[in-house]
Design a protein around this motif. Sequence first.
Motif, PDB file in Angstrom:
ATOM      1  N   LEU A  42      15.968  16.172 151.121  1.00 36.70           N
ATOM      2  CA  LEU A  42      17.219  16.056 151.761  1.00 36.70           C
ATOM      3  C   LEU A  42      17.188  16.592 153.269  1.00 36.70           C
ATOM      4  N   MET A  43      16.635  17.884 153.293  1.00 42.39           N
ATOM      5  CA  MET A  43      16.427  18.498 154.556  1.00 42.39           C
ATOM      6  C   MET A  43      15.659  17.739 155.609  1.00 42.39           C
ATOM      7  N   GLY A  44      14.506  17.024 155.047  1.00 38.29           N
ATOM      8  CA  GLY A  44      13.916  16.208 155.932  1.00 38.29           C
ATOM      9  C   GLY A  44      14.479  15.044 156.355  1.00 38.29           C
ATOM     10  N   PHE A  45      14.974  14.415 155.497  1.00 37.28           N
ATOM     11  CA  PHE A  45      15.924  13.284 156.105  1.00 37.28           C
ATOM     12  C   PHE A  45      16.970  13.294 156.664  1.00 37.28           C
ATOM     13  N   GLY A  46      17.574  14.546 156.521  1.00 34.90           N
ATOM     14  CA  GLY A  46      18.823  15.067 157.191  1.00 34.90           C
ATOM     15  C   GLY A  46      18.318  15.417 158.695  1.00 34.90           C
ATOM     16  N   MET A  47      17.473  16.211 158.810  1.00 39.58           N
ATOM     17  CA  MET A  47      16.948  16.452 160.139  1.00 39.58           C
ATOM     18  C   MET A  47      16.480  15.119 160.943  1.00 39.58           C
ATOM     19  N   ALA A  48      15.682  14.365 160.373  1.00 38.26           N
ATOM     20  CA  ALA A  48      15.357  13.031 160.995  1.00 38.26           C
ATOM     21  C   ALA A  48      16.559  12.277 161.461  1.00 38.26           C
ATOM     22  N   ALA A  49      17.954  12.238 160.557  1.00 39.05           N
ATOM     23  CA  ALA A  49      19.002  11.746 161.269  1.00 39.05           C
ATOM     24  C   ALA A  49      19.449  12.367 162.392  1.00 39.05           C
ATOM     25  N   ALA A  84      17.558  32.438 140.011  1.00 38.21           N
ATOM     26  CA  ALA A  84      16.200  32.213 139.287  1.00 38.21           C
ATOM     27  C   ALA A  84      15.007  32.599 139.994  1.00 38.21           C
ATOM     28  N   GLY A  85      15.283  32.745 141.538  1.00 34.83           N
ATOM     29  CA  GLY A  85      14.080  33.023 142.269  1.00 34.83           C
ATOM     30  C   GLY A  85      13.575  31.593 142.975  1.00 34.83           C
ATOM     31  N   GLY A  86      12.480  31.802 143.519  1.00 33.36           N
ATOM     32  CA  GLY A  86      11.649  30.740 143.935  1.00 33.36           C
ATOM     33  C   GLY A  86      11.830  30.571 145.344  1.00 33.36           C
ATOM     34  N   HIS A  87      11.840  29.331 145.678  1.00 31.58           N
ATOM     35  CA  HIS A  87      12.088  28.829 147.159  1.00 31.58           C
ATOM     36  C   HIS A  87      13.462  28.692 147.697  1.00 31.58           C
ATOM     37  N   HIS A  88      14.340  28.893 146.717  1.00 33.55           N
ATOM     38  CA  HIS A  88      15.627  28.471 146.888  1.00 33.55           C
ATOM     39  C   HIS A  88      16.515  29.160 148.209  1.00 33.55           C
ATOM     40  N   LEU A  89      16.231  30.548 148.298  1.00 28.93           N
ATOM     41  CA  LEU A  89      16.677  31.116 149.346  1.00 28.93           C
ATOM     42  C   LEU A  89      16.422  30.484 150.951  1.00 28.93           C
ATOM     43  N   HIS A  90      15.003  30.222 150.825  1.00 27.65           N
ATOM     44  CA  HIS A  90      14.802  29.435 152.218  1.00 27.65           C
ATOM     45  C   HIS A  90      15.517  28.091 152.353  1.00 27.65           C
ATOM     46  N   HIS A  91      15.669  27.371 151.184  1.00 25.98           N
ATOM     47  CA  HIS A  91      16.581  26.221 151.388  1.00 25.98           C
ATOM     48  C   HIS A  91      18.055  26.587 151.771  1.00 25.98           C
ATOM     49  N   LEU A  92      18.411  27.903 151.352  1.00 32.07           N
ATOM     50  CA  LEU A  92      19.962  28.347 151.751  1.00 32.07           C
ATOM     51  C   LEU A  92      19.964  28.578 153.224  1.00 32.07           C
ATOM     52  N   VAL A  93      18.906  29.285 153.743  1.00 33.39           N
ATOM     53  CA  VAL A  93      18.969  29.468 155.321  1.00 33.39           C
ATOM     54  C   VAL A  93      18.855  28.054 155.829  1.00 33.39           C
ATOM     55  N   GLY A  94      17.999  27.060 155.405  1.00 38.05           N
ATOM     56  CA  GLY A  94      17.797  25.958 155.862  1.00 38.05           C
ATOM     57  C   GLY A  94      19.114  25.121 156.007  1.00 38.05           C
ATOM     58  N   ALA A  95      20.018  25.170 154.913  1.00 34.10           N
ATOM     59  CA  ALA A  95      21.205  24.554 154.877  1.00 34.10           C
ATOM     60  C   ALA A  95      22.136  25.167 155.659  1.00 34.10           C
ATOM     61  N   ALA A  96      22.200  26.261 155.829  1.00 31.18           N
ATOM     62  CA  ALA A  96      22.839  27.020 156.935  1.00 31.18           C
ATOM     63  C   ALA A  96      22.901  26.731 158.208  1.00 31.18           C
ATOM     64  N   ALA A  97      21.497  26.680 158.569  1.00 33.49           N
ATOM     65  CA  ALA A  97      21.055  26.030 159.784  1.00 33.49           C
ATOM     66  C   ALA A  97      21.573  24.798 160.220  1.00 33.49           C
TER      67      ALA A  97
END
Length: 184
Positions: A42-49, A84-97
Amino acid sequence: MHGPASSGWLLVAVCAATGAYCLLRMRSGVEEQRRAAGGDALMGFGMAAMAVPPAVFTPPAWAWTGYAVLFGCAGLSSLWAARAGGHHLHHLVGAAAMVHMSVAMALSPGHAHGHGGSGPPLLTGLLLLYFAGYVLVAGARLLPVPATAVASGADTAGWGDRPELARVCRLSMGISMVAMLMIM
């Protein structure tokens, strides 16, 4: 979101290729990896658009609001999954950006890509610092590993289960995010 058209097309190519590979990663047998790959796609295609040069396509005014809502929902999903931990906090910051850039584009005069106000400079600067740090850490994680790790069967994993390729995807999106924030 743009400087010269060639840099815009390079961002489109890198982000779209990353999004496409992340779709392949969604075929993993591990649910957590599939979920993370979906967020990366989602992030990759959104950034491409968002990086398409304005000479080729200028989205209608409502599109920026749509981007903000889409990535706001993605951020809420990441926030929920972060329990649950994992990579989701980075996704949160990316979505905020992405929400930040969408709102800045919606508020810019004429909705021209990258021409106009860049939003709160403090927030843009904090996001730049985060993603620059992320790129440095992600790049360091790609350093070669000892031969014993490769001999243990890490090279027999399927495309969706290769952690080093997932890191490369995240690194390329991090670099692209730094470029987009700097151009903003």
